[in-house]
Design a protein around this motif. Sequence first.
Motif, short mmCIF file in Angstrom:
data_model
loop_
_atom_site.label_atom_id
_atom_site.label_comp_id
_atom_site.label_asym_id
_atom_site.label_seq_id
_atom_site.Cartn_x
_atom_site.Cartn_y
_atom_site.Cartn_z
N ASN A 1 37.39 37.58 44.27
CA ASN A 1 37.47 36.59 43.19
C ASN A 1 37.96 37.20 41.88
O ASN A 1 38.68 36.56 41.11
CB ASN A 1 36.09 35.95 42.97
CG ASN A 1 35.84 34.78 43.91
OD1 ASN A 1 36.76 34.05 44.27
ND2 ASN A 1 34.59 34.59 44.30
N CYS A 2 37.56 38.44 41.64
CA CYS A 2 38.00 39.12 40.41
C CYS A 2 39.52 39.28 40.37
O CYS A 2 40.12 39.33 39.28
CB CYS A 2 37.34 40.49 40.30
SG CYS A 2 35.57 40.43 39.94
N GLN A 3 40.15 39.36 41.55
CA GLN A 3 41.60 39.52 41.61
C GLN A 3 42.34 38.18 41.57
O GLN A 3 43.54 38.14 41.34
CB GLN A 3 41.98 40.26 42.90
CG GLN A 3 41.37 41.65 43.04
CD GLN A 3 41.97 42.64 42.08
OE1 GLN A 3 43.19 42.66 41.89
NE2 GLN A 3 41.14 43.47 41.46
N LEU A 4 41.62 37.10 41.84
CA LEU A 4 42.26 35.78 41.90
C LEU A 4 42.08 35.02 40.60
O LEU A 4 41.61 33.89 40.58
CB LEU A 4 41.68 34.97 43.08
CG LEU A 4 42.08 35.42 44.48
CD1 LEU A 4 41.38 34.59 45.54
CD2 LEU A 4 43.60 35.34 44.67
N GLN A 5 42.46 35.64 39.50
CA GLN A 5 42.37 34.99 38.20
C GLN A 5 43.71 34.32 37.89
O GLN A 5 44.74 34.98 37.79
CB GLN A 5 42.03 36.01 37.11
CG GLN A 5 40.67 36.68 37.31
CD GLN A 5 39.54 35.68 37.35
OE1 GLN A 5 39.48 34.75 36.55
NE2 GLN A 5 38.62 35.85 38.30
#
Length: 565
Positions: A421-425
Amino acid sequence: MWRPPSRGAALLRRALRRGSVPSRSKGGSERAWATPSGFDTGVVTFNSLSKKKEPLILARERVATWYSCGPTVYDHAHLGHACSYVRFDILQRILSRCFGVVVVHAMVITDVDDKIIQRSWQENVSPAVISRMYEEEFKKDMLSLKVIPPVVYLRVTENVHRIVAFIEGIIRNGNAYATREGDVYFDVQSIGDRYGWFTGATGSHGEQGSSGKRDPRDFALWKKAKPREPYWESPWGRGRPGWHIECSTIASHVFGNQLDIHSGGVDLAFPHHENEVAQSEAYHQCRQWANYFLHSGHLHLRGSAEKMSKSLKNYITIKDFLQSHSASEFRMFCLLTKYRSAIDYSDGSMSEARAALETIRTFTEAAEAYMKGQLRCSPVQEGFLWERLLEAKSGVLKALADDFDTPRAVGALMNMIYHGNCQLQPVAVADEAARSPAVFGAMVTFIREMLEVFGIDLLQDKEADVFSRSGSLQAVVEQLTRFRSEVREFALTRQDGPSSGSSGKPGLYPDRAPLLKACDALRNELAPLGVLIKVKPVFCFYFYCLLQRLADQPTLVLFKSGGSS
């Protein structure tokens, strides 16, 4: 009332046996668990017999024989039952799908019991009617919770002849005795210190019985028939089996004189499982009939120290629970605690389970959108995510191999999701050339595989949710169209006398004209949304249907009979 042998169970038993299992010597009275020889699954599990974690070793390569105590079918199954059965279903799925073990599971259905008899008296029907009704309901409840059915269910009433023979064998071996009243009891003193495997078994724990008992700890194998109770013929007179003997007999009928795993709720450890072990080892003249006993913790209502049970009237039926929650939510609720631990049920704990599922669902949907190019993000750290994926796979497997530690396994999965999730901003402008869809595809695949292991299907749940919302929307549309029809009918009501400037016919009320316009506007606005309302005379309706048949042009239209639109 005796039944012919069960062909299915006999075939299963013959398929499992590969030569006889050597009996251990009868001499000695010490009580000590022995590590079995055979196939090491790579799993360690807490064994209630040794009271510590032990390597799970099976008698046959990649095959686990598993017996579990089924329900006493006199009432609706509740969440306390569901918790135990779902937890052990998860364990069996883990063994099968993560460690390559074929689980051969048999379960008894207790369909003759004091509670069933009492319920039949209350309802003024036969015990068989009560037991069959609640047995079928139990099976439906288990399917609703996605519990994999055992290979075979066996009813007590269809195995009484085997139980009689089993009791005769225990008597021949000098471990049971009949009383003058017609009861048969197990002689606890005859096995010395080998009675007392489970906590609480030592001491003056005994069941009520006839005056012919030799020791307060002795328990009934056969009960003399009482007036109005079902009975079977036996060498000791008319009667019916005791509670504990049914499981020893049926498990031995299916699996013989050696069993890998026996499971049940922790409340069954004593006296039920204690007495099962005593009976079975006395009959088979062996030192270790079942190699592993697995016990699940109680389900408590939040704020209550007592377990959920029918006798305490503090239960929620499975059917009622599923009116407001999904099977996947209950499974996640079970996954978030160790199967051996007590578990508190509350709105808060169910919200936690639902939130965990929603987090997983949100990530998988975002990852799929990214893979399709529908979600624009900054360049992801692909190597970092591959490392988190490998870390999650390793962490999940290690956790499950350590006494089926599902909370730790779910934690490893959620940690990977957090990093994903941290990469899917999302960003407004992204470099399309620097995309890494493959790693997200691998992560989603792993998540789906693990959810399948746990018996959770997010896609099916989503479809069910959409269907539920669709049903609700349809009801709203029907109410809306009904309201429109009533308003329109009111607006079309004609005046009693002739209206001015007409041909003498009664006219419409002028102040109701805006209602007609509003109805027409609503009809026109609903049409683009797929709701077509056609108001035609009845004759025109049938004529229109005839034209459609002649033209062979099927049309889905909602008709309302009445005046012109």
